[in-house]
Write a protein that holds these residues in place. Structure first.
Motif, PDB file in Angstrom:
ATOM      1  N   ALA A 116       0.962  -1.352   0.301  1.00 51.21           N
ATOM      2  CA  ALA A 116      -0.040   0.000  -0.087  1.00 51.21           C
ATOM      3  C   ALA A 116       0.835   1.263  -0.101  1.00 51.21           C
ATOM      4  CB  ALA A 116      -0.958   0.001   1.244  1.00 51.21           C
ATOM      5  N   ILE A 117       2.057   1.386   0.313  1.00 53.82           N
ATOM      6  CA  ILE A 117       2.882   2.472   0.581  1.00 53.82           C
ATOM      7  C   ILE A 117       3.120   3.022  -0.863  1.00 53.82           C
ATOM      8  CG2 ILE A 117       5.405   3.133   1.505  1.00 53.82           C
ATOM      9  CD1 ILE A 117       5.238   0.677   3.497  1.00 53.82           C
ATOM     10  N   PRO A 118       3.000   4.474  -0.932  1.00 53.19           N
ATOM     11  CA  PRO A 118       3.362   4.947  -2.295  1.00 53.19           C
ATOM     12  C   PRO A 118       4.585   5.494  -2.515  1.00 53.19           C
ATOM     13  CG  PRO A 118       2.237   6.487  -0.935  1.00 53.19           C
ATOM     14  CD  PRO A 118       2.488   5.217   0.040  1.00 53.19           C
ATOM     15  N   SER A 252      14.872   3.621  20.555  1.00 54.39           N
ATOM     16  CA  SER A 252      14.229   5.019  20.291  1.00 54.39           C
ATOM     17  C   SER A 252      14.096   5.371  18.935  1.00 54.39           C
ATOM     18  CB  SER A 252      14.915   5.881  21.183  1.00 54.39           C
ATOM     19  OG  SER A 252      16.468   5.986  20.716  1.00 54.39           O
ATOM     20  N   ASP A 253      14.488   4.539  18.082  1.00 53.24           N
ATOM     21  CA  ASP A 253      14.675   5.013  16.507  1.00 53.24           C
ATOM     22  C   ASP A 253      13.257   4.829  15.976  1.00 53.24           C
ATOM     23  OD1 ASP A 253      16.683   5.465  14.417  1.00 53.24           O
ATOM     24  OD2 ASP A 253      15.310   4.007  13.626  1.00 53.24           O
ATOM     25  N   ILE A 254      13.007   5.313  15.115  1.00 53.28           N
ATOM     26  CA  ILE A 254      11.767   5.342  14.217  1.00 53.28           C
ATOM     27  C   ILE A 254      11.654   3.950  13.708  1.00 53.28           C
ATOM     28  CG2 ILE A 254      12.297   6.144  11.867  1.00 53.28           C
ATOM     29  CD1 ILE A 254       9.665   7.718  12.203  1.00 53.28           C
ATOM     30  N   GLY A 257      10.075   1.289  15.929  1.00 57.79           N
ATOM     31  CA  GLY A 257       8.635   1.499  16.286  1.00 57.79           C
ATOM     32  C   GLY A 257       7.870   0.768  15.150  1.00 57.79           C
ATOM     33  N   VAL A 258       8.317   0.205  14.163  1.00 54.84           N
ATOM     34  CA  VAL A 258       7.756  -0.519  13.143  1.00 54.84           C
ATOM     35  C   VAL A 258       7.351  -1.865  13.451  1.00 54.84           C
ATOM     36  CG1 VAL A 258       8.003  -1.049  10.689  1.00 54.84           C
ATOM     37  CG2 VAL A 258       9.124   0.815  11.293  1.00 54.84           C
ATOM     38  N   ARG A 259       6.137  -2.127  13.767  1.00 52.64           N
ATOM     39  CA  ARG A 259       5.835  -3.449  14.459  1.00 52.64           C
ATOM     40  C   ARG A 259       5.319  -4.365  13.444  1.00 52.64           C
ATOM     41  NH1 ARG A 259       5.828  -1.482  19.293  1.00 52.64           N
ATOM     42  NH2 ARG A 259       7.735  -2.530  20.079  1.00 52.64           N
ATOM     43  N   LEU A 274      14.875  13.992   5.139  1.00 48.28           N
ATOM     44  CA  LEU A 274      14.464  12.545   5.227  1.00 48.28           C
ATOM     45  C   LEU A 274      12.943  12.580   5.433  1.00 48.28           C
ATOM     46  CD1 LEU A 274      15.247   9.931   6.103  1.00 48.28           C
ATOM     47  CD2 LEU A 274      15.120  10.465   8.264  1.00 48.28           C
ATOM     48  N   MET A 275      12.616  11.550   4.427  1.00 46.06           N
ATOM     49  CA  MET A 275      11.022  11.483   4.243  1.00 46.06           C
ATOM     50  C   MET A 275      10.835   9.815   4.553  1.00 46.06           C
ATOM     51  SD  MET A 275       9.991  14.324   2.812  1.00 46.06           S
ATOM     52  CE  MET A 275       8.628  14.049   1.955  1.00 46.06           C
ATOM     53  N   GLY A 276       9.599   9.570   5.059  1.00 41.70           N
ATOM     54  CA  GLY A 276       9.438   8.436   5.370  1.00 41.70           C
ATOM     55  C   GLY A 276       8.105   8.047   5.132  1.00 41.70           C
ATOM     56  N   PHE A 277       7.781   6.577   4.610  1.00 43.93           N
ATOM     57  CA  PHE A 277       6.382   6.271   4.157  1.00 43.93           C
ATOM     58  C   PHE A 277       6.000   4.954   4.807  1.00 43.93           C
ATOM     59  CE2 PHE A 277       8.058   9.132   1.226  1.00 43.93           C
ATOM     60  CZ  PHE A 277       7.294   9.772   0.582  1.00 43.93           C
ATOM     61  N   SER A 278       4.895   4.906   5.778  1.00 43.89           N
ATOM     62  CA  SER A 278       4.903   3.620   6.465  1.00 43.89           C
ATOM     63  C   SER A 278       3.415   2.952   5.999  1.00 43.89           C
ATOM     64  CB  SER A 278       5.164   3.643   7.855  1.00 43.89           C
ATOM     65  OG  SER A 278       3.943   4.486   8.363  1.00 43.89           O
ATOM     66  N   GLY A 279       3.427   1.766   5.958  1.00 37.38           N
ATOM     67  CA  GLY A 279       1.835   1.191   5.768  1.00 37.38           C
ATOM     68  C   GLY A 279       1.922  -0.316   5.763  1.00 37.38           C
TER      69      GLY A 279
END
Lengths: 390, 390
Positions: A116-118, A252-254, A257-259, A274-279
């Protein structure tokens, strides 16, 4: 717009569902396997799709053969193409792009990288006005589910893999996920879109097959967890680097937090930062949602995701941008051999003949080459990049 | 494409820099303040921009007046418009959109919400094929910097605010950031793009002015940190809800990993699932990079980011989707009054006349109304939504 779909499995069925009751689209034919036709809109022969009046074909069959044959014939017959098939694009994306370009047809493949991540469409737009310094991230939900389960629920690798299979996250043969090859194929697609270069696929590729519960124990003591990272980027020389390897990242890093089976793609733009895209990186409706966005982009006139002719390139992983410290688990004799090539910064723990250590900064190429040589001599090694605090 | 720019401050100068040496674009005029003309491409009179041959005007002046007058005159003169000005779009976006639509001109405003983060354009594309259940996130870098500094470096609110000012993250008058109004304006823009509804702006708006070091102490004991969240969404009734309030989020949550002045926007798509977009929400080149992406989208033919006529709407925050537990710090007498309206699930700590408690689930409207009443009677209160584990 008249659309036909190749495949009616997990993704194909999701696309079919999402296209219902939408006045903008008519689904003409859906190609299913022999003997699986259960509705009037289904056909069992590809020739019926090839000869129909669809302007756009959506390929959700998976695999390279016969997907490449079918999709290239559709383009030659004047039909635009959307695919979710990363193996197809990694193997034949350049040829498909040329076929589409020569005929002024659309060829989009958002769903092939990150579900789903664009990430691909955003990279495509961003690179027109910005320089992409690097791109990558956590791109495989199966391995992230396994690593997260080992970390938070203290499961063994085998237990975590078993649960991933039971939940449908891991396939019966999970080799492509565990080896990092699935992540590498996504990196190849990212590199095509960001740099017009398709890197070679088996270079500096390390999966998670060698991770063990004891690595998480030691990582936790250090305040870290373990994730699988893929990345490609441009060195100052203008040459491409690309790799897949496990990574110790601070709690503590992003990335920590990716579960579960979530993905997180990133890029570093010279101007954007820095750009992030999660899903959700996989699954019926998340993947179908990315295909539907591409359908709307085709309707809006988008022809392609590559800027220009894409070249096949060899990644150069010995640039200064590729310098990393590593976490290593190895036997004592192996450590001695390793220290001849890679400086050992400190020993973290010694335990039952295994040593856990942190290395000095070395390039990805030096590290992977050194580990390959050790393994060829029978040493059992786990290693992971030490992620620096952002 | 010939472009003129209104403003040559932080963002305007960044746009000007990024447009240099690009054969696709010519910058005709840059409007600067009286007495600040230092180069031949600068003009001090808006009429020179209005009368020039630019097809696209980029507004980076900030503020509503005279930005609204200038931008509406540009549209009436047949020039397309891109703006980074969230106050302008929140106040007059509907009128500007109608002016553009009547003339078949482009009106895009990506940079007005989330800086570099492409949340608006991705929502615009996603909603064509998916239903957006809710959208929002951490949308203000200044407040996130303050909260992160209080959490990780144990600073007081005043110390953290002072450092944010010294670094240029907070303005001399930081009221709009601290009160949550800046976040609310971004939620208004997200709601316009996702739902064609511009919600009223001052409804259920709680900023971070009332947070104190002791709240972080107690939050940490519970395994949480504090962030400022804004969100809008659709209730099952089809009515819109929208709010801004502090949030206690588990240390393992992806929001807790949003550091310094980073932003993280999310939306929940019915088919895509939970999607996240992170990056720099402010700053010269991050914001300019979003404007440049819009410039390329105009070049590609995009006219607007709203699907249809946008309506002004009143948020309805008493729906079932608005039920939350809350963390509250309050004096004992206040707690007694509160418990008449909001059930208290448990007392976390009593300390020097202050009580820290967790409430039962109540709707956002009930909670904000109850706190307003307590404050009107002189009680000092901090309250924050308890984020559930994803």
């Amino acid at each position: 717009m008249i659309i036909s779909i190749l495949g009616h499995g997990v993704v194909g069925k999701g696309v079919w569902d999402m296209l219902q009751n939408r006045s903008e689209f008519t689904v003409r034919n859906v190609l299913v396997k022999k003997g699986e036709k259960t509705a009037s809109f289904m056909v069992e022969s590809f020739d019926e799709v090839l000869g129909d009046d669809s302007e756009l074909v959506i390929e959700c069959m998976g695999g390279v053969d016969p997907a490449f044959k079918f999709t290239s014939e559709c383009l030659k017959a004047g039909k635009s193409l959307i695919t979710s098939n990363k193996a197809l694009v990694a193997a034949h994306g350049i040829e498909l792009m040329e076929l589409a370009r020569e005929r002024n047809l659309s060829f989009l493949f958002s769903a092939a990288c990150g579900g789903a991540i664009p990430i691909l469409q955003n990279l495509h737009l961003a690179r027109q006005s910005d320089s992409i310094l690097w791109a990558g991230g956590i791109l495989n939900g199966t391995t992230n589910y396994i690593l997260d389960s080992m970390d938070r629920r203290n499961l063994s690798f085998e237990e975590a893999l078993g649960q991933a299979k039971a939940l449908g996250y891991a396939e019966a043969d999970p080799t492509a996920d565990l080896s990092g090859m699935d992540t590498m194929r996504k990196i190849m697609l990212i590199s095509m879109v960001a740099y017009d270069v398709l890197p070679n696929s088996d270079y500096n590729l390390e999966g998670i097959q060698n991770v063990s519960a004891c690595d998480f124990e030691v990582a936790k003591e250090l305040g870290y967890t373990i994730r699988l990272l893929g990345r490609c980027g441009l060195a100052a020389s203008g040459r491409l680097y690309s790799y897949v390897q496990p990574m110790l990242c601070p709690l503590s890093d992003i990335f920590a937090g990716v579960r579960l089976n979530t993905n997180l793609a990133q890029y570093q733009g010279q101007n954007s930062g820095l750009m992030g895209f999660s899903g959700q990186g996989a699954g019926r409706y998340p993947t179908a949602s990315a295909i539907l966005r591409d359908v709307w982009s085709v309707l809006g006139g988008q022809k392609q995701m590559l800027e220009k002719k894409c070249l096949v390139g060899f990644a150069c992983n010995d640039a200064a941008e590729c310098a990393r410290s590593y976490f290593v688990r190895i036997d004592d004799e192996g450590l001695e051999k390793l220290s001849g090539k890679v400086g050992v910064q400190r020993i973290v723990r010694k335990d039952n003949g295994k040593t856990f250590a942190i290395t000095d900064k070395v390039t990805i190429k030096v590290m992977h080459d050194a580990i390959s040589e050790l393994r060829s001599k029978g040493h059992v090694v786990f290693f992971a990049e030490m992620k620096e605090e952002a």
